[in-house]
Write an enzyme that holds these catalytic residues in place. Structure first.
Site, PDB file in Angstrom:
ATOM      1  N   HIS A 224       1.000  -1.053   0.012  1.00  0.00           N
ATOM      2  CA  HIS A 224      -0.027  -0.337   0.086  1.00  0.00           C
ATOM      3  C   HIS A 224       0.836   1.294   0.063  1.00  0.00           C
ATOM      4  CE1 HIS A 224      -3.393   2.466   0.683  1.00  0.00           C
ATOM      5  NE2 HIS A 224      -3.634   2.116   2.119  1.00  0.00           N
ATOM      6  N   HIS A 263      -1.907  -2.562  -9.580  1.00  0.00           N
ATOM      7  CA  HIS A 263      -3.188  -1.712  -8.650  1.00  0.00           C
ATOM      8  C   HIS A 263      -4.140  -2.797  -8.572  1.00  0.00           C
ATOM      9  CE1 HIS A 263      -5.870   0.825  -6.964  1.00  0.00           C
ATOM     10  NE2 HIS A 263      -4.711   1.735  -6.482  1.00  0.00           N
ATOM     11  N   ASP A 314       2.823   5.947  -6.666  1.00  0.00           N
ATOM     12  CA  ASP A 314       3.859   5.723  -5.990  1.00  0.00           C
ATOM     13  C   ASP A 314       5.189   5.696  -6.588  1.00  0.00           C
ATOM     14  OD1 ASP A 314       2.737   5.780  -3.320  1.00  0.00           O
ATOM     15  OD2 ASP A 314       2.261   3.535  -3.616  1.00  0.00           O
TER      16      ASP A 314
HETATM   17  N1  CMC Z   1       5.442  -6.848  -9.910  1.00  0.00           N
HETATM   18  C1  CMC Z   1       5.240  -7.989 -10.176  1.00  0.00           C
HETATM   19  N2  CMC Z   1       4.262  -8.868 -10.583  1.00  0.00           N
HETATM   20  C2  CMC Z   1       3.068  -8.069 -10.261  1.00  0.00           C
HETATM   21  C3  CMC Z   1       2.909  -6.629  -9.464  1.00  0.00           C
HETATM   22  C4  CMC Z   1       4.224  -6.124  -9.501  1.00  0.00           C
HETATM   23  N3  CMC Z   1       4.473  -4.709  -8.973  1.00  0.00           N
HETATM   24  N4  CMC Z   1       1.818  -6.466  -9.271  1.00  0.00           N
HETATM   25  C5  CMC Z   1       0.867  -7.425  -9.629  1.00  0.00           C
HETATM   26  N5  CMC Z   1       1.719  -8.500 -10.252  1.00  0.00           N
HETATM   27  C6  CMC Z   1       1.250  -9.747 -10.650  1.00  0.00           C
HETATM   28  C7  CMC Z   1       1.424 -10.784  -9.358  1.00  0.00           C
HETATM   29  O1  CMC Z   1       2.604 -11.216  -9.117  1.00  0.00           O
HETATM   30  C8  CMC Z   1       0.378 -11.618 -10.152  1.00  0.00           C
HETATM   31  O2  CMC Z   1       0.817 -12.753 -10.699  1.00  0.00           O
HETATM   32  P1  CMC Z   1       0.254 -14.025 -11.086  1.00  0.00           P
HETATM   33  O3  CMC Z   1      -1.260 -14.115 -11.280  1.00  0.00           O
HETATM   34  O4  CMC Z   1       1.254 -14.847 -12.022  1.00  0.00           O
HETATM   35  O5  CMC Z   1       0.466 -14.787  -9.553  1.00  0.00           O
HETATM   36  C9  CMC Z   1      -0.733 -10.795 -10.736  1.00  0.00           C
HETATM   37  O6  CMC Z   1      -0.138  -9.695 -11.041  1.00  0.00           O
HETATM   38  C10 CMC Z   1      -1.800 -10.393  -9.784  1.00  0.00           C
HETATM   39  O7  CMC Z   1      -1.317  -9.576  -8.801  1.00  0.00           O
HETATM   40  P2  CMC Z   1      -1.792  -9.526  -7.306  1.00  0.00           P
HETATM   41  O8  CMC Z   1      -0.830  -9.191  -6.412  1.00  0.00           O
HETATM   42  O9  CMC Z   1      -2.719 -10.876  -7.186  1.00  0.00           O
HETATM   43  O10 CMC Z   1      -3.033  -8.512  -7.706  1.00  0.00           O
HETATM   44  P3  CMC Z   1      -3.501  -7.617  -6.395  1.00  0.00           P
HETATM   45  O11 CMC Z   1      -4.696  -6.919  -7.124  1.00  0.00           O
HETATM   46  O12 CMC Z   1      -3.792  -8.162  -5.234  1.00  0.00           O
HETATM   47  O13 CMC Z   1      -2.326  -6.623  -6.453  1.00  0.00           O
HETATM   48  C11 CMC Z   1      -0.999  -4.963  -5.669  1.00  0.00           C
HETATM   49  C12 CMC Z   1      -2.303  -5.366  -6.190  1.00  0.00           C
HETATM   50  C13 CMC Z   1      -0.766  -3.453  -5.399  1.00  0.00           C
HETATM   51  C14 CMC Z   1      -0.859  -5.538  -4.188  1.00  0.00           C
HETATM   52  C15 CMC Z   1       0.210  -5.399  -6.570  1.00  0.00           C
HETATM   53  O14 CMC Z   1       0.092  -4.957  -7.683  1.00  0.00           O
HETATM   54  C16 CMC Z   1       1.769  -5.027  -5.890  1.00  0.00           C
HETATM   55  O15 CMC Z   1       1.953  -5.735  -5.062  1.00  0.00           O
HETATM   56  N6  CMC Z   1       2.340  -4.175  -6.273  1.00  0.00           N
HETATM   57  C17 CMC Z   1       3.544  -3.716  -5.931  1.00  0.00           C
HETATM   58  C18 CMC Z   1       3.325  -2.758  -4.608  1.00  0.00           C
HETATM   59  C19 CMC Z   1       2.882  -1.326  -4.926  1.00  0.00           C
HETATM   60  O16 CMC Z   1       3.240  -0.673  -5.761  1.00  0.00           O
HETATM   61  N7  CMC Z   1       1.697  -0.901  -4.248  1.00  0.00           N
HETATM   62  C20 CMC Z   1       0.936   0.427  -4.290  1.00  0.00           C
HETATM   63  C21 CMC Z   1      -0.149   0.235  -4.575  1.00  0.00           C
HETATM   64  S1  CMC Z   1      -1.137   1.538  -5.366  1.00  0.00           S
HETATM   65  C22 CMC Z   1      -0.912   3.013  -4.347  1.00  0.00           C
HETATM   66  C23 CMC Z   1      -1.152   2.828  -2.946  1.00  0.00           C
HETATM   67  O17 CMC Z   1      -2.083   2.175  -2.409  1.00  0.00           O
HETATM   68  O18 CMC Z   1      -0.103   3.294  -2.096  1.00  0.00           O
END
Ligand code: CMC
Length: 374
Positions: A224, A263, A314
């Protein structure tokens, strides 16, 4: 089998009039206004009043709020004493969370029947936190550098005063404006993890400070708000644009998350990124830091090409805060100072039409069994 919505993905838990995220049109509205328009035209103080009250303030309302906010900026001696007590090694998010907790413990208006959820008192508490957080965050940043806090100035607006208290000088007007834009963009984003945490706590009819303390805890995590700090750690780890390719190969092979990308709601790009990217460009041009600009562009291009996952807010805000001069560990506390506006708007909205938030779980532990006798 019960339907499980892991991570509450896709679940609509309540209505809100504070903001609307529309991933289809890639838009974000605060009380109906596109965030890009607000970022282009409004002081952060006006956006804050919009989030709390539902309408942009008149000139008189804004002036009255600015007077009040400026008077509420100075820190209580007990806050300064707490800052001196906490170890210098503590993460700034832990320090800010602890300070907000103490502000709650020292707020005499919390005593008395009904005082925890009184709407008028909650608004006053929201204003107090809004005014205090920049002074706290600036003092935490200076303490990390062995410097004494700088008292707030009541002749400066929110953004200018924040930078003044942190650095003891003002950057260019364009740089101050970048900071203002970042605050506007970070202010609100519907039922994200920290806002939902705040609403869960508010739903128990606990007080506003408790809800904000919980929200700060949720924001700290790199999935987050902690992502803006984590982005800069990645940049430091990679080092330069030519190292991006091999670094990315290894990181993806190790199944690492690339911070600042992806996201839960937006799947085709974050609505706030173009505005923050343009703001970052101003700082990149001012600084002439072509190395940072190339690293930024290359990582984005190569990661999007490989995974089709786009930057979130971010990603541009991390480098922008570095160019403004903040330590990396201060980036998420800056997010706190901005998001306290959205959190408190949601806490007040929750309180106004409350239902205790208490979901169900599907048990998957052992069947009923009994303690052996004898
Ligand atoms: N790097 C590598 N792979 C990713 C990323 C990433 N940043 N984001 C998503 N994926 C992949 C993930 O590994 C998964 O792959 P698979 O289906 O092969 O296992 C697929 O995309 C779906 O990802 P998820 O984590 O299940 O999806 P989610 O909706 O739960 O994730 C998230 C959202 C924000 C947690 C994730 O994109 C993430 O961890 N991003 C990096 C951290 C980040 O930048 N967070 C800030 C979010 S936005 C602003 C805020 O809130 O501050």
């Amino acid at each position: 089998m019960t339907d499980i919505h892991k991570g509450l993905a896709g679940v609509v838990v309540d209505t809100t009039a504070v903001s609307k995220v529309n991933p289809e049109t890639n838009s974000l509205l605060y009380r109906g206004y596109p965030v890009q328009e607000l970022a282009a035209t409004q002081p952060f103080e006006a956006v804050t009043l919009l989030l709390w009250h539902g309408e942009l303030p008149t000139a008189d309302e804004l002036a009255a709020f600015e007077r009040e906010e400026r008077a509420l900026r100075p820190l209580d001696p007990r806050t300064l004493a707490l800052l001196d007590t906490l170890p210098g090694t503590a993460h700034p998010m832990d320090v800010v969370r602890t300070v907000v907790s103490q502000l709650g413990a020292c707020d005499d208006t919390l005593h008395g029947p009904g005082a925890w959820t009184d709407p008028e008192l909650d608004l006053a508490r929201a204003r107090y936190l809004f005014a205090q957080l920049p002074t706290v965050v600036a003092a935490v940043q200076r303490r990390r550098r062995g410097l004494a806090p700088i008292p707030p100035r009541d002749d400066l607006d929110y953004a200018s005063n924040f930078l003044w208290m942190t650095f003891g000088e003002l950057p260019s007007a364009a740089a101050v404006d970048v900071f203002r834009v970042s605050m506007v963009l970070y202010a609100e984003h519907s039922f994200n993890a920290s806002t939902f945490t705040a609403r869960v706590i508010a739903s128990t009819t606990a007080d506003l400070y408790s809800a904000v303390v919980g929200a700060i805890g949720a924001l700290k995590g790199p999935l987050h708000g902690g992502a803006n700090e984590a982005v800069m750690h990645l940049f430091d780890e990679i080092g330069s644009a030519e190292r991006v390719g091999p670094w990315l190969d290894r990181a993806l092979a190790e199944k690492r998350k690339i911070m600042g990308f992806g996201h839960r709601v937006y799947k085709r790009g974050d609505s706030r990124v173009p505005t923050m990217r343009a703001a970052l460009e101003v700082l990149l041009e001012e600084s002439g830091d072509t190395g940072l600009a190339e690293l930024y562009e290359t990582l984005e291009r190569e990661f999007v090409a490989r995974k089709g996952i786009y930057p979130n807010l971010d990603y541009p805000s991390g480098p922008a805060y570095r160019l403004l001069g903040f330590d990396t560990e201060i980036f998420t506390p800056l997010f706190v100072a901005a998001r306290v506006t959205g959190w408190t708007a949601h806490i007040m909205e929750q309180a106004a039409a409350n239902a205790l938030i208490r979901p169900l779980s599907a048990y998957d532990g052992p069947e009923e069994r009994h303690v052996p006798q004898g």
